[in-house]
Enzyme design. Sequence first.
Site, PDB file in Angstrom:
ATOM      1  N   ARG A   1      15.308   9.283  18.795  1.00 53.59           N
ATOM      2  CA  ARG A   1      14.164   8.393  18.590  1.00 53.59           C
ATOM      3  C   ARG A   1      12.884   9.204  18.368  1.00 53.59           C
ATOM      4  O   ARG A   1      11.919   8.723  17.800  1.00 53.59           O
ATOM      5  CB  ARG A   1      14.016   7.396  19.752  1.00 53.59           C
ATOM      6  CG  ARG A   1      12.874   6.414  19.567  1.00 53.59           C
ATOM      7  CD  ARG A   1      13.060   5.058  20.269  1.00 53.59           C
ATOM      8  NE  ARG A   1      13.664   5.160  21.578  1.00 53.59           N
ATOM      9  CZ  ARG A   1      13.045   5.610  22.669  1.00 53.59           C
ATOM     10  NH1 ARG A   1      11.793   6.018  22.600  1.00 53.59           N
ATOM     11  NH2 ARG A   1      13.685   5.656  23.820  1.00 53.59           N
TER      12      ARG A   1
ATOM     13  N   TYR B   1       0.650  -6.866  -1.617  1.00 55.91           N
ATOM     14  CA  TYR B   1       2.016  -7.272  -1.290  1.00 55.91           C
ATOM     15  C   TYR B   1       1.965  -8.373  -0.224  1.00 55.91           C
ATOM     16  O   TYR B   1       1.465  -8.144   0.874  1.00 55.91           O
ATOM     17  CB  TYR B   1       2.811  -6.062  -0.794  1.00 55.91           C
ATOM     18  CG  TYR B   1       4.172  -6.425  -0.256  1.00 55.91           C
ATOM     19  CD1 TYR B   1       5.142  -6.964  -1.089  1.00 55.91           C
ATOM     20  CD2 TYR B   1       4.482  -6.240   1.082  1.00 55.91           C
ATOM     21  CE1 TYR B   1       6.382  -7.323  -0.596  1.00 55.91           C
ATOM     22  CE2 TYR B   1       5.726  -6.580   1.586  1.00 55.91           C
ATOM     23  CZ  TYR B   1       6.668  -7.121   0.742  1.00 55.91           C
ATOM     24  OH  TYR B   1       7.893  -7.481   1.231  1.00 55.91           O
TER      25      TYR B   1
ATOM     26  N   ASP C   1      -1.373   1.985   0.304  1.00 55.92           N
ATOM     27  CA  ASP C   1       0.030   1.651   0.051  1.00 55.92           C
ATOM     28  C   ASP C   1       0.305   2.047  -1.399  1.00 55.92           C
ATOM     29  O   ASP C   1      -0.136   1.378  -2.335  1.00 55.92           O
ATOM     30  CB  ASP C   1       0.264   0.150   0.270  1.00 55.92           C
ATOM     31  CG  ASP C   1       1.728  -0.254   0.053  1.00 55.92           C
ATOM     32  OD1 ASP C   1       2.452   0.481  -0.658  1.00 55.92           O
ATOM     33  OD2 ASP C   1       2.138  -1.307   0.574  1.00 55.92           O
TER      34      ASP C   1
ATOM     35  N   LYS D   1      11.853   1.243  -2.141  1.00 50.47           N
ATOM     36  CA  LYS D   1      11.610   1.057  -3.572  1.00 50.47           C
ATOM     37  C   LYS D   1      11.873   2.370  -4.326  1.00 50.47           C
ATOM     38  O   LYS D   1      12.982   2.853  -4.308  1.00 50.47           O
ATOM     39  CB  LYS D   1      10.188   0.523  -3.776  1.00 50.47           C
ATOM     40  CG  LYS D   1       9.819  -0.635  -2.829  1.00 50.47           C
ATOM     41  CD  LYS D   1      10.577  -1.921  -3.102  1.00 50.47           C
ATOM     42  CE  LYS D   1      10.385  -2.972  -2.026  1.00 50.47           C
ATOM     43  NZ  LYS D   1       9.015  -3.343  -1.741  1.00 50.47           N
TER      44      LYS D   1
HETATM   45  C1  PLP Z   1       8.338  -3.902  -0.636  1.00 52.87           C
HETATM   46  C2  PLP Z   1       6.952  -3.525  -0.327  1.00 52.87           C
HETATM   47  C3  PLP Z   1       6.535  -3.352   1.012  1.00 52.87           C
HETATM   48  C4  PLP Z   1       7.443  -3.641   2.186  1.00 52.87           C
HETATM   49  O1  PLP Z   1       8.484  -2.724   2.302  1.00 52.87           O
HETATM   50  P1  PLP Z   1       9.929  -3.067   2.954  1.00 52.87           P
HETATM   51  O2  PLP Z   1      10.658  -1.794   2.814  1.00 52.87           O
HETATM   52  O3  PLP Z   1      10.502  -4.202   2.180  1.00 52.87           O
HETATM   53  O4  PLP Z   1       9.687  -3.441   4.381  1.00 52.87           O
HETATM   54  C5  PLP Z   1       5.227  -2.931   1.228  1.00 52.87           C
HETATM   55  N1  PLP Z   1       4.383  -2.718   0.212  1.00 52.87           N
HETATM   56  C6  PLP Z   1       4.733  -2.881  -1.087  1.00 52.87           C
HETATM   57  C7  PLP Z   1       3.743  -2.631  -2.165  1.00 52.87           C
HETATM   58  C8  PLP Z   1       6.034  -3.290  -1.392  1.00 52.87           C
HETATM   59  O5  PLP Z   1       6.377  -3.472  -2.678  1.00 52.87           O
END
Ligand code: PLP
Length: 387
Positions: free
Chosen positions: A56, A108, A182, A207
């Site tokens: 962890r 998002y 982000d 992604k």
């Molecule tokens: C998909 C996404 C997230 C969330 O990520 P997860 O891995 O689905 O929890 C956050 N920010 C953006 C821009 C995203 O496309």
Amino acid sequence: MSKHSTEQPHGSTIAAKAGHFLDVNTGAIVPEIQPSTTFARDDRYQLINAANTYARDACPTYVHAERVIADLEHGEECRLFASGMAAIAAVFYTLKPGNHVVLPDSMYWGAKGWIHEYCKRFDIFVSEYPTDNAGAIEDALQAHTQTQIVWVESPSNPMMHVTDISLAAEHAHQYGALLCVDSTTATPVLCKPLDLGADLVIHSATKFLNGHSDVLAGAVVMREEHELWTAIVRERQGAGAVIGTFEAWLLLRGLRTLYVRVDAANRSAMQIAEYLDQHPLVESVLYPGLSGHPGHDIATRQMQGGYGALLSFCVQGGKSAALAVAGALQLITSATSLGGVETLIEHRHTLEPEANGIPDNLLRLAVGIERCEDLIADLDAALKSIA
Ligand SMILES: *Cc1c(COP(=O)(O)O)cnc(C)c1O
């Protein structure tokens, strides 16, 4: 520029070689998976390897993936989480009642919804600025005395707004706040927010970083040590939203082709945007690579080598026409998510709450690495079917 950028080989080399991996004991050129959750001590009760106590806290497999991602972002350190949302949540868990955060109004939606709900429950103030106007961040900062975080998502999902990261950083720092970007849609291939003044970079590694739609993961990367970073690290260790070892290993493998995947998808996205832009049944195309996009100049300045593999377009004839186009596609799959090798299309209005203001004739296209001509032919046939 961070010190990493001058000392290290190009990102594509770091990615391809998984951080120059070679196991000196076995000669293996692929890192092994280390599934052990606990690590032994010797006869003097000293840890056999001081870096490893319990999984962890840290584990060699995800420490390796974290190092590669930190280097790709020109960051000092990275921590991986169980999902992109777990990474985002870890940042907000560090806030206290009375604190203030500044968010883009279009971002998002999963993150936006969760952040608003969380902040409401813990008496944390939230202000919003128009995603395409970083200058307006200053107004939000002036209205509060205790702003901790300014949030940027660029290009934003799914409206493809572009935010000037350098300007956002300038405003945030002037008021003692940290800038968190982000950068899921841009990827370190196209944009390095830490070099532009951001303090933290977030990725949904689900992604593009992993790129194969088979791992859920999140990353937080920092430029340099600060109080918030220490708290985020403590939060992951204490609350335990760590990535699994097998997922970290898959992520590491996915990362090795990051540059070729993003380059290919990126080139196709540009061609598809140009194709859609001249199509009589397409009302508008939202893609910062098009010179008519309001964020084109800023994107050109802060992104290198392309504008990303995500684009949205609005179909003439409203919601039913948009759904008919999605339904008529043969090659492109209708599904949520983005950043995988396969092209996906999504009708966001079906998923997002009405209040988010996503046009009901908007389709978001997450371009993959198939042959571009095949993708355009598929879109062309689908658009013909509604003519
Ligand atoms: C998909 C996404 C997230 C969330 O990520 P997860 O891995 O689905 O929890 C956050 N920010 C953006 C821009 C995203 O496309």
